[in-house]
Design a protein around this motif. Structure first.
Motif, PDB file in Angstrom:
ATOM      1  N   MET A   1       0.839  -1.204   0.000  1.00 31.81           N
ATOM      2  CA  MET A   1       0.000   0.000   0.000  1.00 31.81           C
ATOM      3  C   MET A   1       0.875   1.256   0.000  1.00 31.81           C
ATOM      4  N   SER A   2       0.468   2.217  -0.799  1.00 31.58           N
ATOM      5  CA  SER A   2       1.245   3.453  -0.910  1.00 31.58           C
ATOM      6  C   SER A   2       1.239   4.230   0.409  1.00 31.58           C
ATOM      7  N   GLN A   3       2.330   4.981   0.646  1.00 33.59           N
ATOM      8  CA  GLN A   3       2.367   5.846   1.825  1.00 33.59           C
ATOM      9  C   GLN A   3       1.869   7.250   1.496  1.00 33.59           C
ATOM     10  N   SER A   4       1.323   7.424   0.302  1.00 33.87           N
ATOM     11  CA  SER A   4       0.773   8.723  -0.089  1.00 33.87           C
ATOM     12  C   SER A   4      -0.663   8.553  -0.572  1.00 33.87           C
ATOM     13  N   ASP A  28       3.974  19.458   3.827  1.00 36.67           N
ATOM     14  CA  ASP A  28       4.489  18.238   3.210  1.00 36.67           C
ATOM     15  C   ASP A  28       3.527  17.070   3.395  1.00 36.67           C
ATOM     16  N   PHE A  29       2.282  17.348   3.137  1.00 35.56           N
ATOM     17  CA  PHE A  29       1.258  16.310   3.265  1.00 35.56           C
ATOM     18  C   PHE A  29       1.550  15.221   2.240  1.00 35.56           C
ATOM     19  N   PRO A  30       1.460  13.957   2.632  1.00 39.32           N
ATOM     20  CA  PRO A  30       1.841  12.865   1.719  1.00 39.32           C
ATOM     21  C   PRO A  30       0.853  12.672   0.573  1.00 39.32           C
ATOM     22  N   ILE A  31       1.096  13.382  -0.505  1.00 39.17           N
ATOM     23  CA  ILE A  31       0.205  13.349  -1.661  1.00 39.17           C
ATOM     24  C   ILE A  31       0.888  12.656  -2.837  1.00 39.17           C
ATOM     25  N   ALA A  32       0.196  11.699  -3.421  1.00 36.78           N
ATOM     26  CA  ALA A  32       0.709  11.088  -4.650  1.00 36.78           C
ATOM     27  C   ALA A  32       0.234  11.933  -5.832  1.00 36.78           C
ATOM     28  N   ASN A  33      -1.095  12.000  -6.015  1.00 38.83           N
ATOM     29  CA  ASN A  33      -1.647  12.838  -7.084  1.00 38.83           C
ATOM     30  C   ASN A  33      -2.633  13.839  -6.499  1.00 38.83           C
ATOM     31  N   LEU A  34      -2.487  15.092  -6.941  1.00 37.87           N
ATOM     32  CA  LEU A  34      -3.383  16.148  -6.465  1.00 37.87           C
ATOM     33  C   LEU A  34      -4.275  16.583  -7.614  1.00 37.87           C
ATOM     34  N   HIS A  35      -5.598  16.498  -7.418  1.00 38.79           N
ATOM     35  CA  HIS A  35      -6.551  16.908  -8.444  1.00 38.79           C
ATOM     36  C   HIS A  35      -7.226  18.199  -7.992  1.00 38.79           C
ATOM     37  N   LEU A  36      -7.086  19.228  -8.797  1.00 39.05           N
ATOM     38  CA  LEU A  36      -7.671  20.518  -8.451  1.00 39.05           C
ATOM     39  C   LEU A  36      -8.906  20.747  -9.305  1.00 39.05           C
ATOM     40  N   LYS A 329      -3.753   8.130   8.937  1.00 37.00           N
ATOM     41  CA  LYS A 329      -3.410   6.727   9.241  1.00 37.00           C
ATOM     42  C   LYS A 329      -4.540   5.797   8.842  1.00 37.00           C
ATOM     43  N   ASP A 330      -5.773   6.252   9.037  1.00 36.79           N
ATOM     44  CA  ASP A 330      -6.916   5.408   8.672  1.00 36.79           C
ATOM     45  C   ASP A 330      -7.120   5.324   7.165  1.00 36.79           C
ATOM     46  N   LEU A 331      -6.600   6.323   6.447  1.00 37.90           N
ATOM     47  CA  LEU A 331      -6.892   6.389   5.010  1.00 37.90           C
ATOM     48  C   LEU A 331      -5.843   5.677   4.170  1.00 37.90           C
ATOM     49  N   LEU A 332      -4.625   5.594   4.700  1.00 37.15           N
ATOM     50  CA  LEU A 332      -3.534   5.004   3.899  1.00 37.15           C
ATOM     51  C   LEU A 332      -3.768   3.520   3.675  1.00 37.15           C
TER      52      LEU A 332
END
Ligand SMILES: NC(=O)c1ccc[n+]([C@@H]2O[C@H](COP(=O)([O-])OP(=O)(O)OC[C@H]3O[C@@H](n4cnc5c(N)ncnc54)[C@H](OP(=O)(O)O)[C@@H]3O)[C@@H](O)[C@H]2O)c1
Ligand SMILES: NC(=O)c1ccc[n+]([C@@H]2O[C@H](COP(=O)([O-])OP(=O)(O)OC[C@H]3O[C@@H](n4cnc5c(N)ncnc54)[C@H](OP(=O)(O)O)[C@@H]3O)[C@@H](O)[C@H]2O)c1
Lengths: 332, 332
Positions: A1-4, A28-36, A329-332
């Motif tokens: 599972m990704s850490q972002s 520095d929020f752990p973001i893989a992809n940000l959709h705006l 933590k619950d979402l990762l």
């Protein structure tokens, strides 16, 4: 599972949304992809994030299956339209519009509520006023507060981008002795105070005033707390100011109050004799400023405070990001 | 005996003094000779009165034996210096500076006090805030008010001419993106709210806040009334705004409150749903505007009001002239 996480911000071009994106980067929020996402009006524009320009897209066309977390920062109508799609796709939602019947949380006041949420998570970041008040009043619960008397002096930015433009335009017109033509506000906002924010209900209360009362009671877990509130609109661009008078069950020990506020999270206490202002202190900061800590003129069960906070940052965007940090933590 | 008085106005070139002279003319006050006094700085200037220019003279050189009535509108230090000379000459005094230990009177609230004064008469016109509040709260005494919670948002003109100039200057600097250099105020006043007016005492209360509490109790003949007050400085040129929350012994009947306010002297009631503003309603008017008349969100013993009043006119100059009108029979 990704850490972002893959994340969407709806309303990314707005006053709150832009700041939210900045704060995600700063912290520095752990973001893989940000959709705006925004409306068709600014689809195609781009917003800087981590040194790149991220293209803004139309929310209507977004596939919520691409993300695990959605920030709703585009007004209640947009939340009501798209939250069902986000939920169906299994996304966690942090709502800044006040539209969802989800628990309101301010980490400094009632973080444990987050542990009680079902899946997918839905949580509301309260109005800026309730957020600032909760940060300061939660640590003071030991005072056994009987009543909160509040005059909330709101910055025009609490009504979004257009209100900011309007105050600047009106001020320039008046300084240049040109006739005033109110547009966004229904009357002169520059060099004036408006006694009401939004349309009042049949009893004369503003929507925001009633929302503030119920949110603050929820945040303080004090459902019977008496709260009198008047929200006024001040000719200030950014930063809310709150004149607060508390009535307590027992005599107020000012030294103890100062020590409590000094030790509390999310608060900057200004020394006695001085006071914070919206523009000079609060704007751009991550804390609620507290000053003018004083008793009553002769009532020993009275405590007066003056608070200032960045309505966009501390009152909205930062609180939402703090919620996301606690949920991660619950979402990762 | 003449049917007109010889009068002196000290501080005639100031914010309050100029308006006072205008009101004496507007209301056709029976004046034989009008003496306008100020400091050496504006001695030699002149002020229009009844179509003529009246020369301003230095107060130091004035022979108080020439007049029967003196308005003191030049600050507490000037009152303390010259009131003894005026009294020795047998003059009646109406003091607007708050410096004399004379009874405070607002005709709409406690006119009968005027009948109890010794000779020569000395009477104080209270602070603008106490004046406006007394006009509105006196007719509401039937509510058995237990507590007044007040945030008074004062116009910069409440600090005189220099403060007005400073707000204009700061605003222009900011709009033109020039660096701000505060002078009269110790920080940015434009597009900001200052939480304190003047230096606070050791307990953190402002002089004006304590004065307001004692004046309001006196005007309402309610020496034990609980009053919490915060005076803030708003970026408004003229016109004070007051956010008032009252706690009452019995349940508030809003229809009765509206009827009482509608019938009261010196008040203009704004219909439910609307509200008055300082700039749009109060400035230049002889009444205190009252709006946002509403109960508590769920407390039946709460009454909220929003007041606006012209601080210079209704809050000072007009009240002083109203006092003179009531005293004139005794003075002629
Ligand atoms: N401002 C504050 O101090 C504050 C504090 C707490 C909470 N809030 C809440 O946060 C939310 C946003 O407020 P704001 O002050 O940031 O407002 P704003 O400056 O007016 O920005 C509104 C944002 O919503 C987007 N939007 C509008 N209509 C849309 C639609 N039909 N579909 C998709 N996107 C749409 C706009 O996109 P376009 O660029 O495409 O128009 C823009 O990004 C509101 O619910 C507000 O109550 C604000
Ligand atoms: N502004 C309000 O809203 C308000 C409301 C209620 C009560 N008051 C009270 O009314 C008084 C006047 O206030 P303001 O706002 O009119 O102030 P202001 O605009 O600053 O005017 C001050 C006046 O006092 C005169 N003065 C100053 N020093 C003097 C001296 N040493 N000898 C003689 N005259 C002198 C000035 O004359 P020069 O032209 O020679 O300098 C000017 O006429 C103050 O006590 C204030 O607290 C004001």
């Amino acid at each position: 599972m990704s850490q972002s996480l893959d994340i969407a911000v709806i309303g990314a071009t707005g006053t709150v949304g832009e700041t939210l994106v900045q704060i995600l980067e700063e912290r520095d929020f752990p973001i893989a992809n940000l959709h705006l996402l925004a409306s068709s009006e600014s689809a195609g524009h781009s917003v800087p994030f981590r040194g790149k320009n991220v293209r803004v897209r139309e929310v209507d066309e977004f596939d919520f299956g691409k993300v695990q977390l959605v920030f709703f920062a585009a007004g209640p109508a947009v939340t009501l339209s798209f939250a069902p799609r986000a939920t169906a796709a299994g996304c966690a939602i942090i709502d800044l519009s006040g539209a969802l019947p989800a628990p309101h949380v301010v980490p400094e006041a009632n973080a444990p509520v987050l542990k009680t949420l079902g899946k997918p998570v839905q949580v509301s970041s309260p109005s800026a006023a309730a957020t600032a008040l909760a940060v300061v009043l939660a640590p003071l619960k030991g005072l056994d507060i009987q009543r909160v008397n509040l005059t909330a002096c709101l910055a025009v930015s609490s009504q979004g981008r257009e209100a900011v433009t309007e105050l600047a335009r009106q001020t320039a017109e008046l300084l240049n002795a040109r006739p005033l033509e109110p547009r966004f506000f229904d009357r002169q906002m520059a060099f004036n105070l408006l006694a009401q924010v939004g349309k009042p209900d049949a009893d004369g209360h503003g929507v925001l005033e009633k929302r503030l009362v119920s949110e603050l009671r929820e945040l303080l877990a004090a459902p019977l707390l008496k709260i009198s509130v008047t929200c006024i609109q001040a000719p200030v661009f950014f930063g809310d100011s709150y004149s607060v008078s508390l009535q307590t069950a027992a005599e107020v020990d000012l030294a103890a109050v100062n020590a409590t506020l000094e030790a509390a999270q999310g608060i900057e206490l200004v020394e006695t004799g001085d006071y914070p202002t919206a523009v000079g202190d609060a704007v751009g900061q991550d804390v609620v400023y507290v000053g003018r800590v004083r008793g009553g003129v002769d009532d020993p069960c009275e405590l007066n405070l003056w608070l200032t906070a960045d309505n966009v940052r501390k009152g909205a965007a930062l609180n939402a990001v703090q919620l996301a940090e606690l949920l991660i933590k619950d979402l990762l």
